[in-house]
Design an enzyme around this catalytic site. Structure first.
Site, PDB file in Angstrom:
ATOM      1  CG  ASP A 319      -2.151  -0.790   1.109  1.00 34.05           C
ATOM      2  OD1 ASP A 319      -2.240  -1.584   0.157  1.00 34.05           O
ATOM      3  OD2 ASP A 319      -3.060  -0.636   1.958  1.00 34.05           O
ATOM      4  CG  HIS A 451     -24.872 -28.580 -15.547  1.00 31.13           C
ATOM      5  ND1 HIS A 451     -25.409 -27.304 -15.660  1.00 31.13           N
ATOM      6  CD2 HIS A 451     -25.917 -29.417 -15.300  1.00 31.13           C
ATOM      7  CE1 HIS A 451     -26.722 -27.384 -15.507  1.00 31.13           C
ATOM      8  NE2 HIS A 451     -27.056 -28.656 -15.288  1.00 31.13           N
TER       9      HIS A 451
HETATM   10  P1  FAD Z   1      -0.245  -3.068   6.006  1.00 31.10           P
HETATM   11  O1  FAD Z   1      -1.135  -4.243   6.045  1.00 31.10           O
HETATM   12  O2  FAD Z   1      -0.836  -1.739   6.349  1.00 31.10           O
HETATM   13  O3  FAD Z   1       0.982  -3.385   6.979  1.00 31.10           O
HETATM   14  C1  FAD Z   1       1.981  -2.462   7.228  1.00 31.10           C
HETATM   15  C2  FAD Z   1       2.678  -2.841   8.526  1.00 31.10           C
HETATM   16  O4  FAD Z   1       3.844  -2.036   8.669  1.00 31.10           O
HETATM   17  C3  FAD Z   1       1.822  -2.593   9.760  1.00 31.10           C
HETATM   18  O5  FAD Z   1       1.814  -3.732  10.583  1.00 31.10           O
HETATM   19  C4  FAD Z   1       2.523  -1.426  10.458  1.00 31.10           C
HETATM   20  O6  FAD Z   1       2.404  -1.474  11.868  1.00 31.10           O
HETATM   21  C5  FAD Z   1       3.966  -1.655  10.026  1.00 31.10           C
HETATM   22  N1  FAD Z   1       4.800  -0.441  10.088  1.00 31.10           N
HETATM   23  C6  FAD Z   1       4.538   0.785   9.567  1.00 31.10           C
HETATM   24  N2  FAD Z   1       5.569   1.628   9.806  1.00 31.10           N
HETATM   25  C7  FAD Z   1       6.488   0.920  10.499  1.00 31.10           C
HETATM   26  C8  FAD Z   1       7.754   1.241  11.048  1.00 31.10           C
HETATM   27  N3  FAD Z   1       8.320   2.460  10.900  1.00 31.10           N
HETATM   28  N4  FAD Z   1       8.417   0.277  11.745  1.00 31.10           N
HETATM   29  C9  FAD Z   1       7.888  -0.962  11.897  1.00 31.10           C
HETATM   30  N5  FAD Z   1       6.694  -1.313  11.387  1.00 31.10           N
HETATM   31  C10 FAD Z   1       6.007  -0.387  10.696  1.00 31.10           C
HETATM   32  N6  FAD Z   1      -7.506  -5.720   0.648  1.00 31.10           N
HETATM   33  C11 FAD Z   1      -7.815  -6.806  -0.066  1.00 31.10           C
HETATM   34  O7  FAD Z   1      -7.055  -7.187  -0.975  1.00 31.10           O
HETATM   35  N7  FAD Z   1      -8.949  -7.533   0.173  1.00 31.10           N
HETATM   36  C12 FAD Z   1      -9.832  -7.161   1.136  1.00 31.10           C
HETATM   37  O8  FAD Z   1     -10.849  -7.828   1.340  1.00 31.10           O
HETATM   38  C13 FAD Z   1      -9.542  -6.018   1.907  1.00 31.10           C
HETATM   39  N8  FAD Z   1     -10.372  -5.622   2.885  1.00 31.10           N
HETATM   40  C14 FAD Z   1     -10.042  -4.543   3.643  1.00 31.10           C
HETATM   41  C15 FAD Z   1     -10.947  -4.136   4.625  1.00 31.10           C
HETATM   42  C16 FAD Z   1     -10.664  -3.033   5.404  1.00 31.10           C
HETATM   43  C17 FAD Z   1     -11.636  -2.606   6.483  1.00 31.10           C
HETATM   44  C18 FAD Z   1      -9.443  -2.326   5.213  1.00 31.10           C
HETATM   45  C19 FAD Z   1      -9.099  -1.147   6.073  1.00 31.10           C
HETATM   46  C20 FAD Z   1      -8.555  -2.707   4.225  1.00 31.10           C
HETATM   47  C21 FAD Z   1      -8.855  -3.815   3.423  1.00 31.10           C
HETATM   48  N9  FAD Z   1      -8.014  -4.228   2.406  1.00 31.10           N
HETATM   49  C22 FAD Z   1      -8.348  -5.309   1.640  1.00 31.10           C
HETATM   50  C23 FAD Z   1      -6.762  -3.527   2.103  1.00 31.10           C
HETATM   51  C24 FAD Z   1      -5.582  -4.304   2.738  1.00 31.10           C
HETATM   52  O9  FAD Z   1      -5.779  -4.392   4.117  1.00 31.10           O
HETATM   53  C25 FAD Z   1      -4.284  -3.599   2.405  1.00 31.10           C
HETATM   54  O10 FAD Z   1      -4.168  -3.467   0.999  1.00 31.10           O
HETATM   55  C26 FAD Z   1      -3.096  -4.405   2.923  1.00 31.10           C
HETATM   56  O11 FAD Z   1      -3.175  -4.608   4.305  1.00 31.10           O
HETATM   57  C27 FAD Z   1      -1.790  -3.679   2.591  1.00 31.10           C
HETATM   58  O12 FAD Z   1      -0.740  -4.495   2.995  1.00 31.10           O
HETATM   59  P2  FAD Z   1       0.701  -3.880   3.362  1.00 31.10           P
HETATM   60  O13 FAD Z   1       1.498  -5.029   3.826  1.00 31.10           O
HETATM   61  O14 FAD Z   1       1.172  -3.047   2.247  1.00 31.10           O
HETATM   62  O15 FAD Z   1       0.433  -2.877   4.577  1.00 31.10           O
END
Ligand code: FAD
Ligand code: NAD
Length: 479
Positions: A319, A451
């Site tokens: 993200d 089917h």
């Molecule tokens: P994140 O999951 O945000 O993880 C980032 C991690 O980095 C966190 O644990 C954070 O604490 C850690 N972090 C940040 N900065 C630091 C630092 N300086 N030091 C140490 N750790 C740090 N996506 C889907 O594909 N399907 C779904 O059904 C879906 N449903 C969702 C429902 C909701 C309500 C929400 C809010 C989101 C949903 N999403 C869904 C989106 C999905 O959650 C995100 O796309 C996904 O979590 C992104 O993954 P990521 O690993 O990039 O970041």
């Protein structure tokens, strides 16, 4: 003392933990740093997705849909249920159990693969040096040949609606309500608004969504968004387009919201308000001034197609970088980067990222929409299949929706598949596989589908592209 790794991953969400596990599988000495503290005050891996996103929302969507089915549709299929009631705290507790199982599972997976678990905060300095502050307050310096940033995203806040404990909440708060609000307001009729609106609407809330845009679900194919609007209206969700919130306040235990719509000033009173107006990349306190990593004008970490930041040996995924904010997109980027570090040459196909909205019916798509193709002047043909004509859908009492296949007019190559139907989240994988292998609509039409299945709708829609569907009157559609 400085500890040296081959790879340090900052962030243990879906993008980060995939990158860490694959790096370790490929023989690289890997550490994964994550600072998440869960609602019980415990460090937890899994990021947004496992703690307050994909998984808890799907647990509540599944439970609420079962309740709704029992209440509204069981009688139609000859099942009588007496004294049906909802126990929200029990539903929330079960959701928490699912989350705990999965977040603990990620920690176990990291450990089992030999990844060093580093729970605390990371700050990236020059020379791929990471200042790590553990949750116990110990500070150490770690170094690595390769750093993967996977710090994710957080909800956007808007000035007219600052969060107020248990009254005006973001998506995380909306997954943790302990009773069904009578009137629930939601700012933003996007994916979160529709999914969480569905949860609470099924449990009995009157749900009103205030959406700034004039168009409903503009990124979905128009046929699908129109059908979705019809279905949600039938379910009682009141989506008010062109509504811009200007102020909010708490008065006598209610949330009062002022908004403008078609140049009129309007007011609404809710028991709870959810703010779901999008998410923003999260890099707060991550990058020291000399880290060498740049952000783009929207605050995302700048990367190329292979997730290189431009700073040697530093990558970013999930993200926190451009592209859809979806867990599976981040996971694939994590695997790609780990494998490229190990000298392999994979790439992510951004043309085939599936999108799913887990409402009922579910909405899913991959590839181009008809409006995108029209705008780019490409010639295409369309085949559609209404679920009302599917034997399995009829047997399941799930006849709402349609499946649509769009193929190139001259090559017949499938350019997009769009669906709103029961099980669309599973069915879309068939389309993704097809498009990944550059299928033509004819190939799909020549493939045998079991089917009776909902998947047959995809078969029929592919056949309809060339006017060969069996269970509908065929109509060749050209631009
Ligand atoms: P994140 O999951 O945000 O993880 C980032 C991690 O980095 C966190 O644990 C954070 O604490 C850690 N972090 C940040 N900065 C630091 C630092 N300086 N030091 C140490 N750790 C740090 N996506 C889907 O594909 N399907 C779904 O059904 C879906 N449903 C969702 C429902 C909701 C309500 C929400 C809010 C989101 C949903 N999403 C869904 C989106 C999905 O959650 C995100 O796309 C996904 O979590 C992104 O993954 P990521 O690993 O990039 O970041
Ligand atoms: P979104 O971008 O899907 O929807 C936000 C909506 O809020 C948009 O329609 C936008 O026009 C509207 N909006 C913005 N500002 C507004 C304002 N001031 N007043 C009224 N409306 C306003 O974002 P989201 O629903 O918050 O979800 C965030 C991200 O999380 C999404 O990008 C999505 O990728 C991810 N997510 C995915 C899933 C899934 O894959 N099923 C589920 C939930 C979240």
């Amino acid at each position: 003392m400085t500890t040296k790794y081959d790879v340090i991953v900052i962030g243990g969400g879906p993008a980060g933990y995939h990158a860490a596990i694959r790096s370790a599988q490929l023989g690289l000495r890997t550490g994964c740093i994550d600072k998440w503290i869960n609602a019980s005050g415990q460090p937890a891996f899994g990021g947004t997705c496992l703690n307050v996103g994909c998984i808890p929302s799907k647990a509540l969507l599944s439970a609420s849909q079962k309740f709704f089915e029992a209440k509204k549709h069981f009688a139609e299929i000859g099942i009588k249920v007496a004294d049906l009631s909802i126990d929200v705290p029990a539903m929330i507790k079960r959701k928490e159990k699912v989350v705990d199982n999965l977040t603990e599972g990620v920690a176990s997976l990291l450990k089992a693969n030999g990844v060093a678990i580093l729970q605390g905060k990371a700050v990236l300095h020059a020379g791929r040096s990471v200042e790590f502050s553990s949750h116990d307050g110990e500070v150490s310096i770690l170094e690595a040949d390769h750093i993967i940033i996977a710090t994710g995203s957080v909800p956007v806040n808007i000035p007219p609606c600052p969060l107020v404990d248990n009254m005006i909440v973001d998506s995380a708060g909306a997954l943790d309500l302990r009773e069904v609000p009578n009137r629930l307001g939601i700012i933003g009729a996007g994916i979160i608004g529709l999914e969480l609106g569905s949860v609470w609407s099924r449990l009995g809330s009157e749900v009103i969504l205030l959406e700034a845009l004039e168009e409903f679900l503009p990124t979905a194919d128009t046929n699908i968004s129109r059908e979705a609007a019809r279905q949600f209206k039938k379910q009682g969700m009141d989506v008010r387009l062109g509504s811009l919130v200007t102020a909010s306040s708490i008065k006598e235990g209610k949330v009062e919201v002022e908004y403008s719509c078609a140049e009129r000033k309007e007011k609404e009173s809710f028991d709870k308000l959810i703010v779901a107006v999008g998410r923003r990349p999260y890099t707060e306190e991550l990058l020291a001034a000399d880290s060498g990593v740049n952000l783009d004008e929207r605050g995302f970490v700048y990367v190329d197609d292979y997730c290189n930041t431009g700073a040697p040996g530093i990558y970013a995924i999930g993200d926190v970088v451009r592209g859809p904010m979806l867990a599976h997109k981040g996971m694939e980027e994590g695997l790609m980067v780990a494998e490229r570090i190990a000298g392999e040459k994979p790439q992510v196909n951004y043309e085939t990222v599936p999108s799913v909205i887990y409402t009922h019916p579910e909405i899913a798509w991959v590839g181009k929409t008809e409006q995108e193709l029209k705008a780019s002047g490409e010639d295409y043909r369309v085949g559609s299949f209404p679920m009302a004509a599917s034997g399995r859908a009829m047997a399941n009492n799930e006849t709402n929706g349609l499946i649509k296949v769009i193929a190139d007019d001259s090559t017949d190559r499938v350019l997009g598949v769009h669906m709103i139907c029961d099980h669309a989240s599973e069915l879309i994988a068939e389309a993704v596989i097809g498009m990944e292998f550059e299928t033509s609509a004819e190939d799909l039409g020549l493939t045998m589908f079991a089917h009776p299945t909902i998947s047959e709708g995809l078969h029929e829609a592919a056949l309809a592209v060339s006017g060969r569907a069996i269970h509908v009157a065929n109509r060749k559609r050209k631009k």
